[in-house]
Design a protein around this motif. Sequence first.
Motif, PDB file in Angstrom:
ATOM      1  N   GLU A  55       0.839  -1.209   0.000  1.00 39.28           N
ATOM      2  CA  GLU A  55       0.000   0.000   0.000  1.00 39.28           C
ATOM      3  C   GLU A  55       0.871   1.254   0.000  1.00 39.28           C
ATOM      4  OE1 GLU A  55      -3.239   0.023  -0.472  1.00 39.28           O
ATOM      5  OE2 GLU A  55      -3.333  -2.163  -0.456  1.00 39.28           O
ATOM      6  N   GLU A  56       1.996   1.196   0.700  1.00 42.90           N
ATOM      7  CA  GLU A  56       2.927   2.332   0.724  1.00 42.90           C
ATOM      8  C   GLU A  56       3.533   2.560  -0.657  1.00 42.90           C
ATOM      9  OE1 GLU A  56       3.889   4.605   3.350  1.00 42.90           O
ATOM     10  OE2 GLU A  56       1.949   3.797   3.932  1.00 42.90           O
ATOM     11  N   LYS A  59       1.274   4.706  -2.843  1.00 42.40           N
ATOM     12  CA  LYS A  59       0.946   6.073  -2.437  1.00 42.40           C
ATOM     13  C   LYS A  59       1.537   7.176  -3.324  1.00 42.40           C
ATOM     14  CE  LYS A  59      -0.474   5.424   2.346  1.00 42.40           C
ATOM     15  NZ  LYS A  59      -0.173   5.673   3.768  1.00 42.40           N
ATOM     16  N   GLN A  62      -0.686   7.308  -6.244  1.00 45.17           N
ATOM     17  CA  GLN A  62      -2.000   7.834  -5.879  1.00 45.17           C
ATOM     18  C   GLN A  62      -1.947   9.354  -5.735  1.00 45.17           C
ATOM     19  OE1 GLN A  62      -2.328   5.171  -2.523  1.00 45.17           O
ATOM     20  NE2 GLN A  62      -3.924   3.955  -3.507  1.00 45.17           N
ATOM     21  N   TYR A 101      -7.632   8.176  -2.754  1.00 45.11           N
ATOM     22  CA  TYR A 101      -7.301   9.520  -2.287  1.00 45.11           C
ATOM     23  C   TYR A 101      -7.759  10.616  -3.250  1.00 45.11           C
ATOM     24  CZ  TYR A 101      -4.350   6.856   0.894  1.00 45.11           C
ATOM     25  OH  TYR A 101      -3.911   5.963   1.845  1.00 45.11           O
TER      26      TYR A 101
END
Length: 308
Positions: A55-56, A59, A62, A101
Amino acid sequence: MEQAVEQQVPENGQESAREEEQRLKKLQQENQKLRAAMEALKTKSGKAIRRFEREEQLKPYQAELIRMQQYLESTGTRMIILFEGRDAAGKGGTIRRVTRYMNEKHYRVVALGKPTEQEKTQWFFQKYVQQFPRGGEVVLFDRSWYNRAMVEPVFGFCSDEEYRNFMLGVSGFEKDLVRQGTILIKLYFSVTKDEQAKRFDRRKNDPLRQWKLSEVDVQAQERWDDFTNVKYEMLRKTNTTHAPWTIIRSNDKHQARLNAIKMILNSVPYERLDPKLDFVPDPKVVVSGARELEIMEAQLLKKGKFTH
Protein backbone atom coordinates in the motif's frame (compact mmCIF):
# COMPACT_ATOMS: atom_id res chain seq x y z
CA MET A 1 2.25 -58.02 55.98
CA GLU A 2 5.81 -57.36 54.82
CA GLN A 3 5.07 -59.17 51.58
CA ALA A 4 2.05 -56.91 50.92
CA VAL A 5 4.17 -53.80 51.39
CA GLU A 6 6.83 -55.13 49.02
CA GLN A 7 4.22 -55.71 46.33
CA GLN A 8 2.76 -52.20 46.72
CA VAL A 9 6.03 -50.35 46.10
CA PRO A 10 6.47 -51.27 42.41
CA GLU A 11 2.78 -50.55 41.74
CA ASN A 12 3.14 -47.04 43.19
CA GLY A 13 6.32 -46.60 41.20
CA GLN A 14 4.56 -47.61 37.97
CA GLU A 15 1.69 -45.28 38.73
CA SER A 16 4.10 -42.41 39.37
CA ALA A 17 5.90 -43.14 36.08
CA ARG A 18 2.58 -43.14 34.16
CA GLU A 19 1.60 -39.79 35.68
CA GLU A 20 4.99 -38.36 34.76
CA GLU A 21 4.61 -39.66 31.23
CA GLN A 22 1.12 -38.14 30.89
CA ARG A 23 2.40 -34.85 32.26
CA LEU A 24 5.22 -34.83 29.73
CA LYS A 25 2.81 -35.60 26.89
CA LYS A 26 0.57 -32.78 28.00
CA LEU A 27 3.52 -30.39 28.13
CA GLN A 28 4.58 -31.50 24.64
CA GLN A 29 1.06 -30.91 23.30
CA GLU A 30 0.91 -27.47 24.90
CA ASN A 31 4.35 -26.69 23.48
CA GLN A 32 3.22 -27.75 19.99
CA LYS A 33 0.11 -25.58 20.27
CA LEU A 34 2.25 -22.64 21.41
CA ARG A 35 4.64 -23.11 18.49
CA ALA A 36 1.74 -23.34 16.04
CA ALA A 37 0.24 -20.17 17.52
CA MET A 38 3.61 -18.40 17.24
CA GLU A 39 4.00 -19.50 13.62
CA ALA A 40 0.47 -18.34 12.81
CA LEU A 41 1.19 -14.98 14.47
CA LYS A 42 4.46 -14.70 12.55
CA THR A 43 2.69 -15.52 9.27
CA LYS A 44 -0.10 -13.07 10.05
CA SER A 45 2.42 -10.37 10.98
CA GLY A 46 4.40 -11.08 7.80
CA LYS A 47 1.27 -10.73 5.68
CA ALA A 48 0.32 -7.51 7.44
CA ILE A 49 3.81 -6.08 6.86
CA ARG A 50 3.75 -7.09 3.17
CA ARG A 51 0.30 -5.58 2.77
CA PHE A 52 1.47 -2.36 4.41
CA GLU A 53 4.56 -2.19 2.17
CA ARG A 54 2.47 -2.71 -0.97
CA GLU A 55 0.00 0.00 0.00
CA GLU A 56 2.93 2.33 0.72
CA GLN A 57 4.38 1.59 -2.72
CA LEU A 58 1.12 2.76 -4.31
CA LYS A 59 0.95 6.07 -2.44
CA PRO A 60 3.32 8.13 -4.66
CA TYR A 61 1.25 7.08 -7.68
CA GLN A 62 -2.00 7.83 -5.88
CA ALA A 63 -0.61 11.32 -5.24
CA GLU A 64 0.04 11.58 -8.99
CA LEU A 65 -3.62 10.70 -9.60
CA ILE A 66 -4.63 13.71 -7.51
CA ARG A 67 -2.34 15.93 -9.62
CA MET A 68 -3.84 14.36 -12.76
CA GLN A 69 -7.32 15.16 -11.46
CA GLN A 70 -6.30 18.79 -10.97
CA TYR A 71 -5.14 18.93 -14.59
CA LEU A 72 -8.43 17.47 -15.84
CA GLU A 73 -10.38 19.95 -13.75
CA SER A 74 -8.34 22.97 -14.88
CA THR A 75 -8.64 22.01 -18.56
CA GLY A 76 -12.25 20.76 -18.41
CA THR A 77 -11.17 17.41 -19.85
CA ARG A 78 -13.45 14.39 -19.55
CA MET A 79 -12.09 10.92 -18.76
CA ILE A 80 -13.74 7.48 -18.93
CA ILE A 81 -11.98 4.35 -17.66
CA LEU A 82 -13.48 0.94 -18.44
CA PHE A 83 -12.62 -1.98 -16.14
CA GLU A 84 -13.39 -5.25 -17.88
CA GLY A 85 -12.35 -8.87 -17.43
CA ARG A 86 -13.50 -12.16 -15.99
CA ASP A 87 -15.11 -12.46 -12.58
CA ALA A 88 -12.59 -12.27 -9.70
CA ALA A 89 -9.97 -10.75 -12.02
CA GLY A 90 -9.26 -7.87 -9.60
CA LYS A 91 -11.26 -5.02 -11.13
CA GLY A 92 -12.95 -3.87 -7.92
CA GLY A 93 -9.75 -3.86 -5.84
CA THR A 94 -7.96 -1.80 -8.49
CA ILE A 95 -10.81 0.72 -8.67
CA ARG A 96 -10.62 1.16 -4.89
CA ARG A 97 -6.86 1.85 -5.07
CA VAL A 98 -7.26 4.27 -7.97
CA THR A 99 -9.94 6.32 -6.22
CA ARG A 100 -8.76 6.00 -2.59
CA TYR A 101 -7.30 9.52 -2.29
CA MET A 102 -8.92 11.22 -5.27
CA ASN A 103 -11.20 14.21 -4.85
CA GLU A 104 -14.72 12.77 -4.46
CA LYS A 105 -16.26 15.79 -6.16
CA HIS A 106 -14.54 14.99 -9.44
CA TYR A 107 -14.91 11.25 -9.94
CA ARG A 108 -17.68 8.64 -9.96
CA VAL A 109 -17.64 4.84 -9.96
CA VAL A 110 -20.47 3.39 -12.06
CA ALA A 111 -21.57 -0.25 -11.75
CA LEU A 112 -24.91 -0.67 -13.49
CA GLY A 113 -27.22 -3.57 -12.70
CA LYS A 114 -29.57 -5.49 -14.94
CA PRO A 115 -31.45 -3.29 -17.44
CA THR A 116 -34.95 -2.23 -16.43
CA GLU A 117 -37.92 -2.92 -18.68
CA GLN A 118 -37.74 0.70 -19.86
CA GLU A 119 -34.00 0.49 -20.58
CA LYS A 120 -34.56 -2.64 -22.68
CA THR A 121 -36.64 -0.52 -25.09
CA GLN A 122 -33.99 2.24 -25.35
CA TRP A 123 -30.92 2.63 -27.54
CA PHE A 124 -28.39 0.22 -26.01
CA PHE A 125 -25.79 2.90 -25.16
CA GLN A 126 -28.35 5.28 -23.65
CA LYS A 127 -28.05 4.17 -20.01
CA TYR A 128 -24.26 4.45 -20.24
CA VAL A 129 -24.30 7.87 -21.90
CA GLN A 130 -26.43 9.14 -19.00
CA GLN A 131 -23.48 8.34 -16.72
CA PHE A 132 -20.82 10.06 -18.82
CA PRO A 133 -18.53 12.66 -17.19
CA ARG A 134 -18.88 16.40 -17.30
CA GLY A 135 -15.78 18.52 -17.95
CA GLY A 136 -13.05 17.85 -15.37
CA GLU A 137 -14.59 14.62 -14.14
CA VAL A 138 -13.42 10.97 -14.22
CA VAL A 139 -15.99 8.17 -14.52
CA LEU A 140 -14.82 4.63 -13.80
CA PHE A 141 -17.07 1.88 -15.16
CA ASP A 142 -16.93 -1.36 -13.18
CA ARG A 143 -18.05 -3.31 -16.23
CA SER A 144 -19.39 -1.27 -19.10
CA TRP A 145 -21.15 -1.52 -22.44
CA TYR A 146 -18.78 -4.43 -23.13
CA ASN A 147 -21.14 -6.60 -21.10
CA ARG A 148 -22.81 -7.08 -24.49
CA ALA A 149 -19.56 -8.42 -25.93
CA MET A 150 -18.71 -10.74 -23.02
CA VAL A 151 -21.28 -11.74 -20.38
CA GLU A 152 -24.51 -11.34 -22.36
CA PRO A 153 -23.69 -13.59 -25.35
CA VAL A 154 -22.19 -16.31 -23.12
CA PHE A 155 -25.28 -16.51 -20.90
CA GLY A 156 -27.83 -15.81 -23.62
CA PHE A 157 -28.86 -12.44 -22.15
CA CYS A 158 -28.94 -10.91 -25.64
CA SER A 159 -29.93 -12.18 -29.08
CA ASP A 160 -27.42 -12.92 -31.85
CA GLU A 161 -28.70 -9.86 -33.72
CA GLU A 162 -28.21 -7.59 -30.69
CA TYR A 163 -24.66 -8.93 -30.30
CA ARG A 164 -23.85 -8.35 -33.99
CA ASN A 165 -25.30 -4.83 -33.91
CA PHE A 166 -23.17 -3.98 -30.91
CA MET A 167 -19.97 -5.31 -32.45
CA LEU A 168 -20.69 -3.35 -35.63
CA GLY A 169 -21.48 -0.08 -33.87
CA VAL A 170 -19.25 0.14 -30.81
CA SER A 171 -16.07 1.29 -32.57
CA GLY A 172 -17.87 4.19 -34.23
CA PHE A 173 -19.45 5.11 -30.90
CA GLU A 174 -16.04 5.20 -29.21
CA LYS A 175 -14.40 7.03 -32.09
CA ASP A 176 -16.97 9.81 -31.72
CA LEU A 177 -16.31 9.97 -27.98
CA VAL A 178 -12.56 10.33 -28.46
CA ARG A 179 -12.93 12.75 -31.39
CA GLN A 180 -14.92 15.09 -29.16
CA GLY A 181 -12.18 15.21 -26.52
CA THR A 182 -12.99 12.43 -24.03
CA ILE A 183 -10.00 10.42 -22.80
CA LEU A 184 -11.11 6.78 -23.07
CA ILE A 185 -9.07 4.05 -21.35
CA LYS A 186 -10.06 0.41 -21.84
CA LEU A 187 -8.48 -2.01 -19.34
CA TYR A 188 -9.04 -5.77 -19.53
CA PHE A 189 -7.95 -7.70 -16.42
CA SER A 190 -6.69 -11.15 -17.36
CA VAL A 191 -6.55 -13.87 -14.68
CA THR A 192 -5.73 -17.56 -15.16
CA LYS A 193 -8.32 -20.29 -14.64
CA ASP A 194 -6.52 -21.75 -11.61
CA GLU A 195 -6.18 -18.37 -9.93
CA GLN A 196 -9.84 -17.57 -10.57
CA ALA A 197 -10.81 -20.90 -8.93
CA LYS A 198 -8.71 -20.04 -5.85
CA ARG A 199 -10.40 -16.65 -5.55
CA PHE A 200 -13.85 -18.19 -5.87
CA ASP A 201 -12.99 -20.68 -3.09
CA ARG A 202 -11.89 -17.77 -0.90
CA ARG A 203 -15.21 -16.04 -1.55
CA LYS A 204 -17.16 -19.16 -0.62
CA ASN A 205 -15.33 -19.63 2.70
CA ASP A 206 -14.87 -16.02 3.79
CA PRO A 207 -18.06 -14.45 5.24
CA LEU A 208 -16.68 -11.00 4.41
CA ARG A 209 -16.36 -11.94 0.73
CA GLN A 210 -19.42 -14.16 0.22
CA TRP A 211 -21.52 -11.23 -1.02
CA LYS A 212 -19.24 -11.08 -4.08
CA LEU A 213 -20.25 -14.56 -5.23
CA SER A 214 -23.11 -14.52 -7.75
CA GLU A 215 -24.84 -17.12 -9.92
CA VAL A 216 -22.80 -15.92 -12.87
CA ASP A 217 -19.59 -16.45 -10.85
CA VAL A 218 -20.56 -20.04 -10.06
CA GLN A 219 -20.74 -20.84 -13.79
CA ALA A 220 -17.64 -18.87 -14.79
CA GLN A 221 -15.28 -21.84 -14.49
CA GLU A 222 -17.61 -24.14 -16.45
CA ARG A 223 -17.89 -21.58 -19.24
CA TRP A 224 -14.20 -20.63 -19.28
CA ASP A 225 -13.69 -21.51 -22.96
CA ASP A 226 -16.85 -19.63 -23.98
CA PHE A 227 -15.55 -16.50 -22.28
CA THR A 228 -12.16 -16.93 -23.95
CA ASN A 229 -13.80 -17.16 -27.39
CA VAL A 230 -15.85 -13.99 -26.92
CA LYS A 231 -12.78 -12.23 -25.47
CA TYR A 232 -10.91 -13.00 -28.69
CA GLU A 233 -13.76 -11.71 -30.86
CA MET A 234 -14.04 -8.58 -28.72
CA LEU A 235 -10.33 -7.80 -29.05
CA ARG A 236 -10.31 -8.60 -32.76
CA LYS A 237 -13.18 -6.24 -33.57
CA THR A 238 -12.89 -3.47 -30.97
CA ASN A 239 -9.14 -2.99 -30.45
CA THR A 240 -8.78 0.16 -32.55
CA THR A 241 -6.20 2.92 -32.95
CA HIS A 242 -8.55 5.50 -31.40
CA ALA A 243 -9.66 3.23 -28.53
CA PRO A 244 -7.14 0.41 -27.97
CA TRP A 245 -7.39 -2.25 -25.29
CA THR A 246 -4.75 -2.66 -22.59
CA ILE A 247 -4.47 -6.11 -21.01
CA ILE A 248 -3.48 -6.26 -17.34
CA ARG A 249 -2.17 -9.63 -16.14
CA SER A 250 -3.81 -9.78 -12.73
CA ASN A 251 -2.73 -13.00 -11.00
CA ASP A 252 -0.57 -10.74 -8.82
CA LYS A 253 -3.12 -8.23 -7.55
CA HIS A 254 -0.58 -5.69 -6.33
CA GLN A 255 1.32 -5.57 -9.62
CA ALA A 256 -1.97 -5.33 -11.52
CA ARG A 257 -3.06 -2.35 -9.41
CA LEU A 258 0.28 -0.58 -9.67
CA ASN A 259 0.58 -1.02 -13.43
CA ALA A 260 -3.05 -0.09 -14.10
CA ILE A 261 -2.44 3.20 -12.26
CA LYS A 262 0.68 3.79 -14.35
CA MET A 263 -1.34 3.24 -17.53
CA ILE A 264 -3.96 5.76 -16.40
CA LEU A 265 -1.34 8.37 -15.50
CA ASN A 266 0.48 7.91 -18.82
CA SER A 267 -2.71 8.69 -20.75
CA VAL A 268 -2.85 12.31 -19.53
CA PRO A 269 -0.27 15.04 -20.39
CA TYR A 270 -0.24 16.58 -16.90
CA GLU A 271 2.87 17.90 -15.16
CA ARG A 272 4.32 15.17 -12.96
CA LEU A 273 4.33 15.73 -9.22
CA ASP A 274 7.47 13.57 -8.92
CA PRO A 275 9.27 13.14 -12.26
CA LYS A 276 11.73 10.70 -10.61
CA LEU A 277 9.01 8.08 -10.15
CA ASP A 278 9.08 5.06 -12.45
CA PHE A 279 6.10 5.47 -14.79
CA VAL A 280 7.12 2.65 -17.16
CA PRO A 281 4.63 -0.26 -17.06
CA ASP A 282 6.01 -3.75 -16.49
CA PRO A 283 5.81 -5.61 -19.84
CA LYS A 284 5.13 -8.85 -17.95
CA VAL A 285 1.99 -7.29 -16.52
CA VAL A 286 0.84 -4.86 -19.21
CA VAL A 287 0.20 -6.16 -22.73
CA SER A 288 -1.31 -4.25 -25.63
CA GLY A 289 -4.54 -5.50 -27.17
CA ALA A 290 -2.71 -6.12 -30.45
CA ARG A 291 -0.04 -8.22 -28.72
CA GLU A 292 -2.69 -10.23 -26.84
CA LEU A 293 -4.36 -11.03 -30.15
CA GLU A 294 -1.04 -12.26 -31.54
CA ILE A 295 -0.51 -14.48 -28.48
CA MET A 296 -4.02 -15.94 -28.71
CA GLU A 297 -3.73 -16.59 -32.45
CA ALA A 298 -0.38 -18.33 -31.92
CA GLN A 299 -2.03 -20.56 -29.30
CA LEU A 300 -4.82 -21.38 -31.74
CA LEU A 301 -2.35 -22.35 -34.46
CA LYS A 302 -0.13 -24.38 -32.14
CA LYS A 303 -2.66 -26.15 -29.91
CA GLY A 304 -5.91 -25.81 -31.84
CA LYS A 305 -7.52 -23.80 -29.04
CA PHE A 306 -6.99 -20.76 -26.83
CA THR A 307 -5.22 -21.40 -23.53
CA HIS A 308 -5.57 -17.90 -22.06
